[in-house]
Design an enzyme around this catalytic site. Structure first.
Site, PDB file in Angstrom:
ATOM      1  N   HIS A  42      -0.097  10.223 -27.535  1.00 61.96           N
ATOM      2  CA  HIS A  42      -0.399   8.883 -26.723  1.00 61.96           C
ATOM      3  C   HIS A  42      -1.183   8.109 -27.685  1.00 61.96           C
ATOM      4  CE1 HIS A  42      -0.157  10.063 -22.069  1.00 61.96           C
ATOM      5  NE2 HIS A  42       1.152   9.878 -22.808  1.00 61.96           N
ATOM      6  N   LYS A  68       7.175  22.819 -14.136  1.00 65.51           N
ATOM      7  CA  LYS A  68       6.309  21.624 -13.716  1.00 65.51           C
ATOM      8  C   LYS A  68       6.113  21.754 -12.333  1.00 65.51           C
ATOM      9  CE  LYS A  68       5.337  16.908 -14.479  1.00 65.51           C
ATOM     10  NZ  LYS A  68       5.704  15.612 -15.196  1.00 65.51           N
ATOM     11  N   LYS A  97       3.124  11.157 -11.065  1.00 73.63           N
ATOM     12  CA  LYS A  97       2.228  10.422 -12.001  1.00 73.63           C
ATOM     13  C   LYS A  97       2.756   9.072 -11.927  1.00 73.63           C
ATOM     14  CE  LYS A  97      -0.742  13.065 -14.925  1.00 73.63           C
ATOM     15  NZ  LYS A  97      -1.252  13.415 -16.220  1.00 73.63           N
ATOM     16  N   ARG A 152      -3.177  21.340 -14.029  1.00 69.93           N
ATOM     17  CA  ARG A 152      -2.116  20.522 -14.275  1.00 69.93           C
ATOM     18  C   ARG A 152      -2.458  19.750 -15.711  1.00 69.93           C
ATOM     19  NH1 ARG A 152       0.864  15.762 -10.518  1.00 69.93           N
ATOM     20  NH2 ARG A 152       1.903  14.814 -12.389  1.00 69.93           N
ATOM     21  N   GLU A 176       9.678  17.777 -25.000  1.00 71.06           N
ATOM     22  CA  GLU A 176       9.067  18.085 -23.823  1.00 71.06           C
ATOM     23  C   GLU A 176       9.534  19.702 -23.324  1.00 71.06           C
ATOM     24  OE1 GLU A 176       6.575  16.971 -22.182  1.00 71.06           O
ATOM     25  OE2 GLU A 176       6.585  14.879 -22.718  1.00 71.06           O
ATOM     26  N   GLU A 211      -4.364  16.915 -10.993  1.00 68.24           N
ATOM     27  CA  GLU A 211      -4.992  17.188 -12.172  1.00 68.24           C
ATOM     28  C   GLU A 211      -6.417  17.482 -12.422  1.00 68.24           C
ATOM     29  OE1 GLU A 211      -4.968  14.866 -16.674  1.00 68.24           O
ATOM     30  OE2 GLU A 211      -2.885  15.221 -15.643  1.00 68.24           O
ATOM     31  N   HIS A 265       8.612   8.653 -26.964  1.00 66.80           N
ATOM     32  CA  HIS A 265       7.684   9.414 -26.436  1.00 66.80           C
ATOM     33  C   HIS A 265       7.631  10.761 -27.066  1.00 66.80           C
ATOM     34  CE1 HIS A 265       4.528  10.997 -23.726  1.00 66.80           C
ATOM     35  NE2 HIS A 265       5.509  11.858 -23.261  1.00 66.80           N
ATOM     36  N   ARG A 280       0.648  -1.229  -0.041  1.00 68.28           N
ATOM     37  CA  ARG A 280       0.139   0.114   0.001  1.00 68.28           C
ATOM     38  C   ARG A 280       0.768   1.233  -0.067  1.00 68.28           C
ATOM     39  NH1 ARG A 280      -3.415  -3.151   3.379  1.00 68.28           N
ATOM     40  NH2 ARG A 280      -5.093  -3.928   2.357  1.00 68.28           N
ATOM     41  N   HIS A 300      -0.327  15.339 -26.000  1.00 63.49           N
ATOM     42  CA  HIS A 300      -0.438  14.149 -25.281  1.00 63.49           C
ATOM     43  C   HIS A 300      -1.748  13.350 -25.950  1.00 63.49           C
ATOM     44  CE1 HIS A 300       2.934  15.456 -23.173  1.00 63.49           C
ATOM     45  NE2 HIS A 300       3.025  14.127 -22.668  1.00 63.49           N
ATOM     46  N   ASN A 351      -0.532  18.212 -20.272  1.00 61.71           N
ATOM     47  CA  ASN A 351      -0.952  17.092 -21.437  1.00 61.71           C
ATOM     48  C   ASN A 351      -0.999  17.643 -22.740  1.00 61.71           C
ATOM     49  OD1 ASN A 351      -1.494  15.126 -19.316  1.00 61.71           O
ATOM     50  ND2 ASN A 351      -3.604  15.965 -18.845  1.00 61.71           N
TER      51      ASN A 351
END
Length: 359
Positions: free
Chosen positions: A252, A227, A143, A241, A185, A237, A265, A121, A248, A245
């Site tokens: 993606h 960031k 993330k 935030r 990026e 997010e 990427h 956990r 993306h 993206n």
């Protein structure tokens, strides 16, 4: 040593940037209340370059490090390899005070963070990113995620690291294609937040490509500052935030449809940024001049700008429809209305998406 802090109350942590600092990580870990067992998650390529130095640093300070390797590549950032790491940790007797270190690029960072978030956990972990893309983006923000055949990073959590430790010397062993992928990026940060930074990147293109260390430290620091500021204001997010993206949604989808292997990427995100900027222009927000400036800057760094011919556009649209930013079937995207200013979670009509790709 350049120092930044991501302010998240009890989950706050530092980002430390320097050259030739890998051998100091053991000494730094003495400041944390971690147990003796440290799991170093990496791939064979990175481990061969930096694994011994990291292991020696930890052993010298009394830690008990274990190197756990997974294959190199985005293809292996999935639940099978996450389960493999979890099994190794259980067999080695890791407990809640044990710590993980992600030694590698974005794939290693994402899967290590995901494993740390679910093992017993949640246990602590440290990011030691060795690629430019990971240093400026994926190592910061908490993330975590693994991929699914239907989409990238659809399985994941939010779990902040205890420390991000950046050694710019690792970039000298980075293949040129990987390095340029990371520049994508950095360009993104200028577009979403800081026009002056965008212009700085353009002006210093030659020094960036020659890996001038002073310039590298400057652009890595500024990217991390942006960031860190965004994440500190919106950790999970819910609003701001989402600007991270940019590029993306389409990017993606390209990665998913090309099997997570054909495009790096940053390469996919480069194409995504151009198409999402073009969408903003079609919708009447971004000027033609700014759209062209974004496209030219990306192209001038040697990044791809065109949709891959192997991508079926109808499949692209279907993949966009299941993007995790969407809500109740409505497509939500982040698009630039100016360089340095974004429209967040903008609801896009499916007909506009079709126009973007078919016209």
């Amino acid at each position: 040593m350049e120092k930044l802090r991501v302010e998240l109350r009890e989950r706050s942590y530092e980002i430390l940037i320097n050259r030739d600092n890998l051998h100091l990580i053991g000494e730094r870990l003495l400041r944390f209340s971690t147990g003796s067992k440290i799991g170093i998650i990496s791939n064979p390529t990175v481990a061969e370059l930096y694994g011994n130095k990291l292991v020696s640093s930890l052993k010298n300070e009394g830690f008990d490090p274990y190197l756990i390797l997974i294959p190199d590549g985005e293809t292996y950032k999935d639940y099978f390899w996450a389960y493999h790491i979890l099994t190794q940790l259980l067999e080695l007797g890791f407990d809640r005070r044990s710590c993980l270190i992600a030694l590698g690029g974005g794939v290693i960072g994402d899967i290590t963070a995901f494993v740390a978030s679910v093992y017993m956990r949640g246990i602590s972990y440290i990011q030691i990113p060795t690629t430019l893309l990971a240093q400026v983006d994926s190592s910061v923000g908490g993330k975590t995620g693994v991929n699914h055949p239907l989409g990238k990073n659809l399985i994941g959590t939010f779990w902040q690291p205890s420390l991000v430790w950046i050694d710019v010397d690792t970039l000298h062993s980075l293949p040129e294609r990987e390095f340029i992928s990371g520049v994508a990026e950095i360009i993104k940060y200028g577009i979403i937040w800081d026009r002056d930074f965008f212009e700085f990147i353009k002006t210093n293109k030659e020094k960036i490509l020659k890996k001038d260390e002073n310039i590298l430290i400057a652009i890595i620091k500024r990217s991390c500052e942006i960031k860190a500021e965004v994440v500190s204001k919106d950790e999970r997010e819910s609003s701001l935030r989402a600007i991270l993206n940019y590029g993306h949604t389409v990017g993606h989808a390209i990665e998913t449809l090309t099997g997570y292997g054909s495009y790096l990427h940053g390469e996919a995100i480069s194409i995504g940024m151009i198409y999402e900027a073009r969408l903003s222009n079609l919708l009447g927000f971004l000027s033609k001049e700014n759209y062209q400036s974004i496209k030219d800057t990306i192209k001038n760094f040697g990044l791809p700008v065109d949709m891959p011919s192997i991508v079926d556009i109808s499949a692209m649209i279907k993949t966009i429809l299941i993007d995790k930013k969407n809500i109740e079937g409505k497509i939500r995207m982040v698009i630039p209305e100016d360089i340095g200013k974004m429209k967040i979670n903008f609801e896009v009509n499916i007909e506009d998406i079709k126009k973007l790709f078919y016209e």
